[in-house]
Each structure stands twice: as C-alpha cells, then as structure tokens.
Motif scaffolding. Sequence first.
Motif, mmCIF file in Angstrom:
data_model
loop_
_atom_site.group_PDB
_atom_site.id
_atom_site.type_symbol
_atom_site.label_atom_id
_atom_site.label_comp_id
_atom_site.label_asym_id
_atom_site.label_seq_id
_atom_site.Cartn_x
_atom_site.Cartn_y
_atom_site.Cartn_z
ATOM 1 N N ALA A 1 0.828 -1.210 0.000
ATOM 2 C CA ALA A 1 0.000 0.000 0.000
ATOM 3 C C ALA A 1 0.860 1.256 0.000
ATOM 4 O O ALA A 1 0.591 2.212 -0.739
ATOM 5 C CB ALA A 1 -0.933 -0.007 1.213
ATOM 6 N N THR A 2 1.928 1.241 0.818
ATOM 7 C CA THR A 2 2.791 2.427 0.865
ATOM 8 C C THR A 2 3.521 2.631 -0.461
ATOM 9 O O THR A 2 3.736 3.775 -0.885
ATOM 10 C CB THR A 2 3.815 2.330 2.011
ATOM 11 N N LEU A 3 3.898 1.545 -1.133
ATOM 12 C CA LEU A 3 4.564 1.672 -2.435
ATOM 13 C C LEU A 3 3.617 2.285 -3.464
ATOM 14 O O LEU A 3 4.019 3.146 -4.259
ATOM 15 C CB LEU A 3 5.054 0.315 -2.927
ATOM 16 N N LEU A 4 2.379 1.841 -3.468
ATOM 17 C CA LEU A 4 1.385 2.401 -4.396
ATOM 18 C C LEU A 4 1.217 3.896 -4.158
ATOM 19 O O LEU A 4 1.179 4.695 -5.100
ATOM 20 C CB LEU A 4 0.049 1.676 -4.238
ATOM 21 N N HIS A 5 1.106 4.276 -2.894
ATOM 22 C CA HIS A 5 0.943 5.695 -2.571
ATOM 23 C C HIS A 5 2.206 6.489 -2.886
ATOM 24 O O HIS A 5 2.129 7.614 -3.402
ATOM 25 C CB HIS A 5 0.567 5.849 -1.102
#
Length: 331
Positions: free
Chosen positions: A87-91
């Motif tokens: 999720a943090t990579l996507l954001h």
Amino acid sequence: MLDQKAHKPHERLADHLKDDLSQVDAMIRTRMASEHAPRIPEVTAHLVEAGGKRLRPMLTLAAARLCGYEGGHHVHLATAVEFIHTATLLHDDVVDESGQRRGRPTANLLWDNKSSVLVGDYLFARSFQLMTEADSLRVLKVLSNASATITEGEVLQLTAAQDITTTEDTYFKVVRGKTAALFAAATEVGGILAGVSEERIRALHDYGDALGIAFQVVDDLLDFWGGDATGKNVGDDFRERKLTLPIIKAIATADDDERAFWKRTLERNDQRDGDLEHALSLMSGHGALEATREAALGWSQRAKDSLVGLPEGPILDMLADIADYVVARLR
C-alpha cells in the motif's frame, strides 16, 4: 562472516521458511481478491508479483519461528505486513510521480493515480482485517502504530524536501518513519505472538529498527555510488531534489559558494548540465559519501548486536547474515 559465494541470506531464509511463505503467498492471493472491483487484484498483482524479496513478511515469520511459535497466526500477520508495504509503495509512486519500480512500469502509469491510491487504501483496510484475526490487541496496536508512523514519515519528508537546512536528526526521523517502522513492527509482532519475554520482544524490535535504517541509508548512498540492485539511475535523488544523508552531510560543511550551489539546485530547482558531477565532487571532497558508508555499517552492526540473547540456531544466524548483506555492497 558472510560467504558471498553462497546463496544470499534472504534466499536461505526464504528456503528455510518455504512452507510458511507458501501459505503467505496463498493468503495474499485470497485476500487481495475483490468480488465487485476486479481492478483491485489487477493492480495489486502487478506490484506483489513484481519480484520483491518479501523481506518484511519474512522477518515476521522468522521472528515467530525463532521464538518457538507453533500456531498459524504468524501467516496472517506476515500477510498484513506485506499489504501495508505494498500500500505504501502504491501511494509513494503517486506522490513521487514515479514511472518505474523494480524495473517495471508503476501502477499509476499503467492505470492512473486514482486507482493506485484507492487500491492502496483497500490493502491498508485488508491489513487491519488480518491483524484482528491474530486475536491480540497488542499486535494490533504495534502494527497500527507502525502504519501511522509510516505516514508521518512520508509527510515529514514532504515538508523537509528541498530545504537545505534539513538536519541529520530530521533525516533519521524520516527514515525511522517511512522505512524502519515497518521492519521493527514486523519483527516485534513475531515475538509478541510467541509470548516471549519483554526483553526479547525489545531485542526483536531493535533489530528491525536498525536493519531498516541501514537498509535506507545504503539505498540513499547507492543512488550516488551506483548499483544494479537499486533499480535507479545514478543521481536520481539529486535530480528529484531529495535531501538524503550524503547531501545533508556535504551541506553541513559547505562554504558560502557551495551552499549557493545547493540552494540553486535543490531549493530553486535550477539544475544545469554538469551539476550532478559537481554535486558528486562536493560530496566526495567533504567525505560525505564515506561518512554515510560508515553510518550504514554502524546501523548494520547495531542490528546484529540486538540479536544477542535471542535463541541460537539457523534462523538467528541468517538474521545476522541479512544485516551483513544489507551493507555488503558498500565494503
């Protein structure tokens, strides 16, 4: 001593934990599914299956097994950790306007920013569902705190970006937030799940914290030194005006002319031909690159020191080797 000719330590650990990891992989596929929004598994699969090491969930599995855990909830927590990371990579790719990750086009480039943000939100929600299934309020607290800390670190990085007065203290606050917090939580919850002593839980947390910091400092240094594993071109951080440790160290000892250079290139975004080469020369001349290398080696050693007193065996040895491996490219 790490044997460079042997399999890499994270690969040896993955082989040691292959049954647990196969369960994590199966749970990832099941929990990233969506009956009503097929784009969610499409976007998630693009990143999850891109060839990452799965180091963070592996740390959860390893910590639990190291401490003698024999149940099945470590698989839920390892999957939650991987979902938080994804999720943090996507954001991050949306915030950084990135076009490539792990040698492949980013999800925001293939789909759009809205899809990346919303799928990231979905994975965060899924991770919290998985956390609750471990039936441990303390585990939920540790991982939820880590999720908040990651976001704090990213926001602090935004506010500190392109500000040449940024200090090393602020840099390490950013690193502890955006990178080390999840490493520390990943190892800590394994010990909590196993019900070990507070001393051992703290040791696992400290190992993950130091390993995560070493991991990020190495990544920041290799941006200027180069390295095939970074997936970046030399100097990407300079071009993107990121205040990483080598630059911060060079600015701290800069004279007036040098500070004017950093101000022009980083704060005013006025970069010209030859500026990267001059930046590298300044960092080298002030010993900033070597000082950053020493900092990374120091954090790696702290990670290994944290393992003292934990149960001896192959998992402990591989965790120590991973700390060595993170900085092996700098020796």
